[in-house]
Motif scaffolding. Structure first.
Motif, short mmCIF file in Angstrom:
data_model
loop_
_atom_site.label_atom_id
_atom_site.label_comp_id
_atom_site.label_asym_id
_atom_site.label_seq_id
_atom_site.Cartn_x
_atom_site.Cartn_y
_atom_site.Cartn_z
N ALA A 102 -1.46 2.70 6.48
CA ALA A 102 -0.85 3.21 5.49
C ALA A 102 -0.68 2.25 4.28
CB ALA A 102 0.29 4.03 5.63
N SER A 103 -0.09 1.21 4.84
CA SER A 103 0.07 -0.10 3.87
C SER A 103 -1.19 -0.52 3.12
CB SER A 103 0.75 -1.37 4.75
OG SER A 103 1.84 -1.03 5.36
N GLN A 120 -3.56 1.42 2.50
CA GLN A 120 -4.09 2.40 1.41
C GLN A 120 -3.22 2.51 0.10
OE1 GLN A 120 -3.10 5.63 4.30
NE2 GLN A 120 -5.23 5.84 5.00
N TYR A 121 -1.75 2.07 0.62
CA TYR A 121 -0.98 1.79 -0.86
C TYR A 121 -1.39 0.57 -1.34
CZ TYR A 121 3.15 0.37 -3.08
OH TYR A 121 4.28 -0.28 -4.28
N ASN A 122 -1.85 -0.40 -0.84
CA ASN A 122 -2.18 -1.84 -1.55
C ASN A 122 -3.50 -1.46 -2.40
OD1 ASN A 122 0.08 -2.70 -0.71
ND2 ASN A 122 -0.98 -4.52 0.37
N ALA A 125 -1.62 7.47 1.28
CA ALA A 125 -0.73 6.51 2.18
C ALA A 125 0.85 7.17 2.28
CB ALA A 125 -0.33 5.25 1.14
N ALA A 126 1.15 7.98 1.52
CA ALA A 126 2.44 8.88 1.65
C ALA A 126 2.10 9.83 2.79
CB ALA A 126 2.67 9.48 0.20
N ASN A 130 0.64 9.22 5.23
CA ASN A 130 0.89 8.49 6.48
C ASN A 130 1.98 7.73 6.44
OD1 ASN A 130 -1.76 8.66 7.90
ND2 ASN A 130 -2.68 7.59 6.31
N GLU A 152 3.85 6.21 4.09
CA GLU A 152 4.39 4.91 3.41
C GLU A 152 5.34 5.47 2.26
OE1 GLU A 152 5.12 1.51 1.92
OE2 GLU A 152 3.47 1.50 3.38
N ALA A 191 4.84 4.67 -1.65
CA ALA A 191 3.58 5.44 -2.21
C ALA A 191 4.07 6.59 -3.33
CB ALA A 191 2.74 5.64 -1.21
#
Length: 181
Positions: free
Chosen positions: A105-106, A108-110, A135-136, A138, A140, A143
């Motif tokens: 997730a991190s 994906q966010y980045n 990401a959200a 998952n 995060e 996100a």
């Protein structure tokens, strides 16, 4: 490796970062990706060894090349934040992508942030929104915030509609994007 972990955590033995590094090093030199990644963390944080970003980068690279998702994410961070060498957004995107594709997730966010800012890739709010959505999903939390407070303000209603459909297409191609609890 296991002894290194026990010394790092202080489980059954007194916590000793230097001793943990010794055991991680032995396992890392034998090619164990988790030990290589953990050794990278120790060098990055200066725990049990003197902080050395170049050495951290080296060990993350070895683990990442074996598909270790945590190392791939950390390698992306190091390239994005100019730790251990020249800042390289394209390399950061490459390693975030590898970890993101495996459901981190991190990462994906980045990766979404890289698309939003046009760092290492062409700026694309639709793709940024899609990665933020995944990401959200998952877990995060940030996100959701970037999606609603930043991206939606820069996008048309038509773009938002496209961005809401894109994660469905991405998941059809790669179901591993969403981690199962």
């Amino acid at each position: 490796y296991n002894l290194g972990f026990l010394y790092y955590k202080g489980q059954g033995v007194e916590q000793d970062f230097k001793e943990s590094v010794k055991w991680y090093q032995k396992a890392a030199e034998q090619g164990l990706a988790t030990a290589q990644s953990n050794l990278g963390v120790r060098y990055e944080k200066g725990q049990g060894v003197e902080q050395d970003f170049k050495e951290a980068l080296k060990w993350y690279q070895k683990a990442a090349d074996q598909g270790h998702t945590f190392a791939q994410f950390n390698l992306g961070l190091m390239y994005a934040n100019d730790q251990g060498g020249a800042q390289d957004f394209k390399e950061a995107v490459k390693w975030y992508q590898k970890a993101a594709d495996q459901g981190v997730a991190s990462a994906q966010y980045n990766l979404g942030a890289m698309y939003a800012n046009g760092q290492g890739v062409a700026q694309n709010y639709i793709t940024a929104y899609a990665w933020a959505s995944i990401a959200a999903a998952n877990g995060e939390v940030l996100a959701v915030k970037i999606r609603s407070e930043v991206l939606e303000k820069k996008m048309t209603a038509e773009d938002i509609s496209k961005a809401q459909e894109l994660p469905k297409e991405m998941l059809k191609k790669n179901p591993k994007l969403i981690k199962k609890p």
